[in-house]
Scaffold this motif. Structure first.
Motif, PDB file in Angstrom:
ATOM      1  N   ARG A  44       0.837  -1.325  -0.083  1.00 49.60           N
ATOM      2  CA  ARG A  44       0.075   0.027   0.174  1.00 49.60           C
ATOM      3  C   ARG A  44       1.033   1.142  -0.075  1.00 49.60           C
ATOM      4  O   ARG A  44       0.671   2.177  -0.672  1.00 49.60           O
ATOM      5  N   SER A  48       0.722   4.180  -2.647  1.00 46.26           N
ATOM      6  CA  SER A  48       0.451   5.368  -2.288  1.00 46.26           C
ATOM      7  C   SER A  48       1.436   6.701  -2.507  1.00 46.26           C
ATOM      8  O   SER A  48       1.317   7.710  -3.104  1.00 46.26           O
ATOM      9  N   ARG A  55       1.105  13.248  -8.526  1.00 42.90           N
ATOM     10  CA  ARG A  55       0.562  14.436  -8.460  1.00 42.90           C
ATOM     11  C   ARG A  55       1.415  15.683  -8.283  1.00 42.90           C
ATOM     12  O   ARG A  55       1.274  16.675  -8.790  1.00 42.90           O
ATOM     13  N   LEU A  63      -0.967  15.704  -0.920  1.00 41.23           N
ATOM     14  CA  LEU A  63      -1.628  15.167  -0.390  1.00 41.23           C
ATOM     15  C   LEU A  63      -3.345  15.399  -0.554  1.00 41.23           C
ATOM     16  O   LEU A  63      -3.667  16.615  -1.379  1.00 41.23           O
ATOM     17  N   ASP A  64      -4.277  14.758  -0.386  1.00 48.04           N
ATOM     18  CA  ASP A  64      -5.637  15.198  -0.794  1.00 48.04           C
ATOM     19  C   ASP A  64      -6.445  14.822   0.545  1.00 48.04           C
ATOM     20  O   ASP A  64      -6.718  13.438   0.798  1.00 48.04           O
ATOM     21  N   ARG A  67      -9.704  12.773  -0.141  1.00 45.34           N
ATOM     22  CA  ARG A  67      -9.623  11.153  -0.055  1.00 45.34           C
ATOM     23  C   ARG A  67      -9.011  10.739   1.173  1.00 45.34           C
ATOM     24  O   ARG A  67      -9.489   9.606   1.555  1.00 45.34           O
ATOM     25  N   GLU A  68      -8.446  11.460   1.924  1.00 49.35           N
ATOM     26  CA  GLU A  68      -7.740  10.768   3.205  1.00 49.35           C
ATOM     27  C   GLU A  68      -9.208  10.471   4.221  1.00 49.35           C
ATOM     28  O   GLU A  68      -9.100   9.706   4.878  1.00 49.35           O
TER      29      GLU A  68
HETATM   30  C1  LIG Z   1      -2.481   7.861  -2.398  1.00 43.50           C
HETATM   31  C2  LIG Z   1      -2.965   9.047  -2.308  1.00 43.50           C
HETATM   32  O1  LIG Z   1      -2.380  10.242  -2.055  1.00 43.50           O
HETATM   33  C3  LIG Z   1      -2.421  10.673  -0.465  1.00 43.50           C
HETATM   34  C4  LIG Z   1      -2.014   9.526   0.348  1.00 43.50           C
HETATM   35  C5  LIG Z   1      -3.257   8.623   0.668  1.00 43.50           C
HETATM   36  C6  LIG Z   1      -3.215   7.226   1.217  1.00 43.50           C
HETATM   37  O2  LIG Z   1      -2.259   6.806   1.239  1.00 43.50           O
HETATM   38  O3  LIG Z   1      -4.309   6.708   1.303  1.00 43.50           O
HETATM   39  C7  LIG Z   1      -4.437   9.317   0.490  1.00 43.50           C
HETATM   40  C8  LIG Z   1      -4.492  10.604   0.079  1.00 43.50           C
HETATM   41  C9  LIG Z   1      -3.609  11.337  -0.163  1.00 43.50           C
HETATM   42  O4  LIG Z   1      -3.126  12.399   0.982  1.00 43.50           O
HETATM   43  C10 LIG Z   1      -4.587   9.263  -3.069  1.00 43.50           C
HETATM   44  O5  LIG Z   1      -4.770  10.250  -3.454  1.00 43.50           O
HETATM   45  O6  LIG Z   1      -4.890   8.328  -3.227  1.00 43.50           O
END
Ligand SMILES: C=C(O[C@@H]1C=C(C(=O)O)C=C[C@H]1O)C(=O)O
Length: 105
Positions: A44, A48, A55, A63-64, A67-68
Motif C-alpha cells: 500500500r 500511495s 501528483r 496530499l488529498d 481522499r484521506e
Molecule cells: C495515495 C494518495 O495520496 C495521498 C495518500 C493517501 C493514502 O495513502 O491513502 C490518500 C490521500 C493522499 O493524501 C491518493 O490520493 O490516493
C-alpha cells in the motif's frame, strides 16, 4: 492482489488440544496474519507513494484531504471508532513512503 489466503481457526480445531497447544496454534495463525498485514501495508505504501509522486509531477498538491477522509471512513466502517487510529497510522506510514523512496532512489 497480494495472494494471501486465510482460514479462521475454528473451535473444532482445538477440541482435542491442551490449552497450551491451542494457544500455540492460535499464535501461529496470528503470526501469519501479522506477516500478511505488514506485506499489504508495504505494498500500500508503495502505491500511495506512486500516487503522491505523480501528483507532484503534475504540480498538484501531494496530499488529498478529501481522499484521506474517505480512507478513514472505510476503516471505521469495518473496525468501529478505534479504526480511526488504524487509519491514521496507515496514512502516516504511506505519507512517509515518498520520503523513503527518495532516500533510497
Ligand atoms: C495515495 C494518495 O495520496 C495521498 C495518500 C493517501 C493514502 O495513502 O491513502 C490518500 C490521500 C493522499 O493524501 C491518493 O490520493 O490516493
Amino acid at each position: 492482489m497480494s495472494g494471501h489466503t486465510f482460514r479462521t481457526a475454528s473451535a473444532a480445531d482445538g477440541d482435542q488440544l491442551s490449552n497450551e497447544a491451542r494457544i500455540a496454534m492460535l499464535r501461529s495463525r496470528i503470526d501469519d496474519l501479522d506477516v500478511a498485514v505488514a506485506d499489504l501495508l508495504s505494498e500500500r505504501a508503495q502505491l500511495s507513494g506512486a500516487v503522491q509522486q505523480t501528483r507532484l509531477a503534475d504540480r498538484a498538491a501531494r496530499l488529498d484531504t478529501g481522499r484521506e477522509h474517505r480512507v478513514r471512513r472505510r476503516y471505521t466502517s469495518v473496525l468501529g471508532p478505534r479504526g480511526a487510529d488504524i487509519a491514521e497510522a496507515v496514512l502516516t506510514l504511506c505519507r512517509g513512503s515518498l520520503g523513503r523512496d527518495r532516500k533510497e532512489g
